[in-house]
Design a protein around this motif. Sequence first.
Motif, PDB file in Angstrom:
ATOM      1  N   UNK A  38       0.843  -1.186   0.000  1.00 54.26           N
ATOM      2  CA  UNK A  38       0.000   0.000   0.000  1.00 54.26           C
ATOM      3  C   UNK A  38       0.879   1.237   0.000  1.00 54.26           C
ATOM      4  N   UNK A  39       0.275   2.390  -0.346  1.00 52.20           N
ATOM      5  CA  UNK A  39       1.050   3.607  -0.576  1.00 52.20           C
ATOM      6  C   UNK A  39       0.862   4.692   0.476  1.00 52.20           C
ATOM      7  N   UNK A  40      -0.159   4.596   1.293  1.00 53.18           N
ATOM      8  CA  UNK A  40      -0.423   5.652   2.281  1.00 53.18           C
ATOM      9  C   UNK A  40      -0.606   5.023   3.654  1.00 53.18           C
ATOM     10  N   UNK A  41      -0.284   5.749   4.742  1.00 54.56           N
ATOM     11  CA  UNK A  41      -0.523   5.212   6.085  1.00 54.56           C
ATOM     12  C   UNK A  41      -2.006   4.892   6.274  1.00 54.56           C
ATOM     13  N   UNK A  42      -2.282   3.711   6.783  1.00 61.37           N
ATOM     14  CA  UNK A  42      -3.661   3.237   6.914  1.00 61.37           C
ATOM     15  C   UNK A  42      -3.850   2.620   8.294  1.00 61.37           C
ATOM     16  N   UNK A  43      -4.950   2.949   8.983  1.00 58.86           N
ATOM     17  CA  UNK A  43      -5.155   2.365  10.314  1.00 58.86           C
ATOM     18  C   UNK A  43      -5.289   0.854  10.255  1.00 58.86           C
ATOM     19  N   UNK A  44      -4.720   0.181  11.245  1.00 59.05           N
ATOM     20  CA  UNK A  44      -4.862  -1.263  11.358  1.00 59.05           C
ATOM     21  C   UNK A  44      -5.540  -1.573  12.700  1.00 59.05           C
ATOM     22  N   UNK A  45      -6.361  -2.596  12.698  1.00 59.60           N
ATOM     23  CA  UNK A  45      -7.078  -2.934  13.918  1.00 59.60           C
ATOM     24  C   UNK A  45      -8.555  -3.161  13.678  1.00 59.60           C
ATOM     25  N   UNK A  46      -8.946  -3.216  12.389  1.00 56.50           N
ATOM     26  CA  UNK A  46     -10.346  -3.459  12.079  1.00 56.50           C
ATOM     27  C   UNK A  46     -10.838  -4.795  12.596  1.00 56.50           C
ATOM     28  N   UNK A  47      -9.909  -5.685  12.876  1.00 60.42           N
ATOM     29  CA  UNK A  47     -10.285  -6.984  13.420  1.00 60.42           C
ATOM     30  C   UNK A  47     -10.990  -6.891  14.764  1.00 60.42           C
ATOM     31  N   UNK A  48     -10.813  -5.789  15.473  1.00 63.98           N
ATOM     32  CA  UNK A  48     -11.528  -5.599  16.744  1.00 63.98           C
ATOM     33  C   UNK A  48     -13.029  -5.700  16.513  1.00 63.98           C
ATOM     34  N   UNK A  49     -13.515  -5.019  15.470  1.00 60.82           N
ATOM     35  CA  UNK A  49     -14.941  -5.047  15.165  1.00 60.82           C
ATOM     36  C   UNK A  49     -15.370  -6.404  14.616  1.00 60.82           C
ATOM     37  N   UNK A  50     -14.532  -6.991  13.771  1.00 56.74           N
ATOM     38  CA  UNK A  50     -14.884  -8.273  13.137  1.00 56.74           C
ATOM     39  C   UNK A  50     -14.988  -9.390  14.175  1.00 56.74           C
ATOM     40  N   UNK A  51     -13.971  -9.510  15.025  1.00 57.68           N
ATOM     41  CA  UNK A  51     -13.987 -10.561  16.043  1.00 57.68           C
ATOM     42  C   UNK A  51     -15.104 -10.311  17.048  1.00 57.68           C
ATOM     43  N   UNK A  52     -15.285  -9.054  17.440  1.00 59.06           N
ATOM     44  CA  UNK A  52     -16.384  -8.731  18.369  1.00 59.06           C
ATOM     45  C   UNK A  52     -17.726  -9.127  17.768  1.00 59.06           C
ATOM     46  N   UNK A  53     -17.903  -8.855  16.481  1.00 57.92           N
ATOM     47  CA  UNK A  53     -19.161  -9.181  15.810  1.00 57.92           C
ATOM     48  C   UNK A  53     -19.427 -10.684  15.842  1.00 57.92           C
ATOM     49  N   UNK A  54     -18.414 -11.467  15.567  1.00 56.72           N
ATOM     50  CA  UNK A  54     -18.572 -12.929  15.538  1.00 56.72           C
ATOM     51  C   UNK A  54     -18.877 -13.462  16.929  1.00 56.72           C
ATOM     52  N   UNK A  55     -18.111 -13.022  17.905  1.00 55.97           N
ATOM     53  CA  UNK A  55     -18.279 -13.521  19.274  1.00 55.97           C
ATOM     54  C   UNK A  55     -19.644 -13.131  19.832  1.00 55.97           C
ATOM     55  N   UNK A  56     -20.018 -11.872  19.667  1.00 54.04           N
ATOM     56  CA  UNK A  56     -21.308 -11.410  20.202  1.00 54.04           C
ATOM     57  C   UNK A  56     -22.455 -12.135  19.513  1.00 54.04           C
ATOM     58  N   UNK A  57     -22.390 -12.255  18.198  1.00 51.01           N
ATOM     59  CA  UNK A  57     -23.458 -12.928  17.462  1.00 51.01           C
ATOM     60  C   UNK A  57     -23.589 -14.385  17.888  1.00 51.01           C
ATOM     61  N   UNK A  58     -22.465 -15.052  18.084  1.00 51.09           N
ATOM     62  CA  UNK A  58     -22.507 -16.462  18.484  1.00 51.09           C
ATOM     63  C   UNK A  58     -23.119 -16.630  19.870  1.00 51.09           C
ATOM     64  N   UNK A  59     -22.748 -15.769  20.800  1.00 51.82           N
ATOM     65  CA  UNK A  59     -23.304 -15.877  22.151  1.00 51.82           C
ATOM     66  C   UNK A  59     -24.783 -15.484  22.179  1.00 51.82           C
ATOM     67  N   UNK A  60     -25.162 -14.499  21.379  1.00 52.58           N
ATOM     68  CA  UNK A  60     -26.580 -14.126  21.288  1.00 52.58           C
ATOM     69  C   UNK A  60     -27.389 -15.290  20.731  1.00 52.58           C
ATOM     70  N   UNK A  61     -26.841 -15.959  19.717  1.00 48.55           N
ATOM     71  CA  UNK A  61     -27.527 -17.132  19.169  1.00 48.55           C
ATOM     72  C   UNK A  61     -27.675 -18.213  20.239  1.00 48.55           C
ATOM     73  N   UNK A  62     -26.635 -18.400  21.037  1.00 51.48           N
ATOM     74  CA  UNK A  62     -26.706 -19.386  22.108  1.00 51.48           C
ATOM     75  C   UNK A  62     -27.778 -19.047  23.127  1.00 51.48           C
ATOM     76  N   UNK A  63     -27.891 -17.758  23.468  1.00 50.79           N
ATOM     77  CA  UNK A  63     -28.912 -17.333  24.428  1.00 50.79           C
ATOM     78  C   UNK A  63     -30.322 -17.525  23.881  1.00 50.79           C
TER      79      UNK A  63
END
Length: 355
Positions: free
Chosen positions: A52-77
Motif C-alpha cells: 500500500x502507498x499511504x498510512x492506513x489504520x490497522x485494527x479493524x479486526x476488533x470489530x470483526x472478532x467482536x461481531x462474531x463472538x457477540x453474534x454467536x453468544x446471542x444465538x446461544x442465548x
Amino acid sequence: MTGVSIAGLAFDTPTLMATGLAFLIALLGTRLLIGWLVSREVLDKPNERSSHDVPTPRGGGIAVVSAIVIAAFVHGLATDGLPVATAVALVAATGLAALSFIDDMTPLSAKARLAGHVLAVLLGLGAIYLETGSAGVLGSPVPIGVDLVLTAFAWVWLVNLYNFMDGIDGISGVQTGAIGLGFAGLAALDLAPFPLLPLGLAMTAASIGFLVWNWSPARIFLGDVGSVPLGYLAGFMIVSVGSDEPAISGPWVAAMILPAYYVADATITLGRRIAKRENILHAHRQHFYQQAVIRGRGHATVSAAVLLANLGLVTTAWHVAPTDPASAALAAISIVAVLMLWMRYWPTTQAEPAA
C-alpha cells in the motif's frame, strides 16, 4: 422454531438474527474504529515490503472478532445454549485478539506470540475432545498421540499463515467469508456439526461488513487483532469436522478443501524461503498474491480472483466431496493451481492501481 428456506436450506430465526447482528456490528464498528485508530496513530506505514502507498489504520479486526463472538453468544442465548467447545473457542479467539492488539501497540517477542497461539490451540483441542471424545483429524491407524500433535501443529500453522496472508486489501475478508459460508453450508447439509452453521454465517456476515471499508482502496486493515483469531476459528471448524469423521471421508475432504488456497500459498512460499535459507521471520513480498500485485494486478482484481476461486472450492465441498472425495480433492487442487499460476505467471495487459 420458525425460519426461512434459502436455496433449499432451512435457517431458523435466531440464526438469521445473529447473522444480521454480526453484519451490523462489523459494518458500524469498523467505521467507528477508523477515526479512533487514526487518532491514536495505530497505522500501517508504507515501506519497501508494503503493498500500500499511504498510512492506513490497522485494527479493524476488533470489530470483526467482536461481531462474531457477540453474534454467536446471542444465538446461544436464543436457543439451547452454546456447545462447550464452541464457547471455549470463542473465548480463546477473544484472548488471541487481545494478545494480538497488545502486539500491534507494543511489539511482543515471537516466543510470547507463539506461546499464546499454542495455548489457545491446546484449549480448543481439549474442549473438542471433552465434547466429542476425539480431537485429531487423521484418525486410525495413526496413534492418537501422534494425531493430536500433528493436528495441534497444523492448527497453529493455520493461525500464523492467516496472518502472513493478510497483505492486500480485501483478501482476508474474502477468504474468511468463503470459509464461514462453506462450513455453514456443510452444517446445513448435515455434513458438519450444527453449531458451525450459526458460527460460519456470523463469520461470513462480519467479513462482508468489514469489506465495505477494507475493499480496495482500503480505509482500514484487519491487523493481527483480526487475522490471528480468524485463523484460529477457521482451524476450530476444520478440527470440529475432521475429528468427527473418518479420514478421507466426504465431510473430512470438504473441510480440508475450504481453506486450500491460503494453505497452499503460505506453505509453498514458506518452503521456498526455507530452501533458499532465508530468515523466515523477516517480512517479505514473495507470496503468490503479492507477486500478482507486483506484476501489475490491482488489489481488487487479485481479491476478486481469490473470491472466484473460493466460490469454486465451496461448491466443490458442498456438491462433490460428499459423494466423490477423490474427484473433489483433484478439483480443489486444480482450482488452486490455476489461481496461483495466474497470479505468478499470467501476463498483464496493463498496469492496474495497486491500492
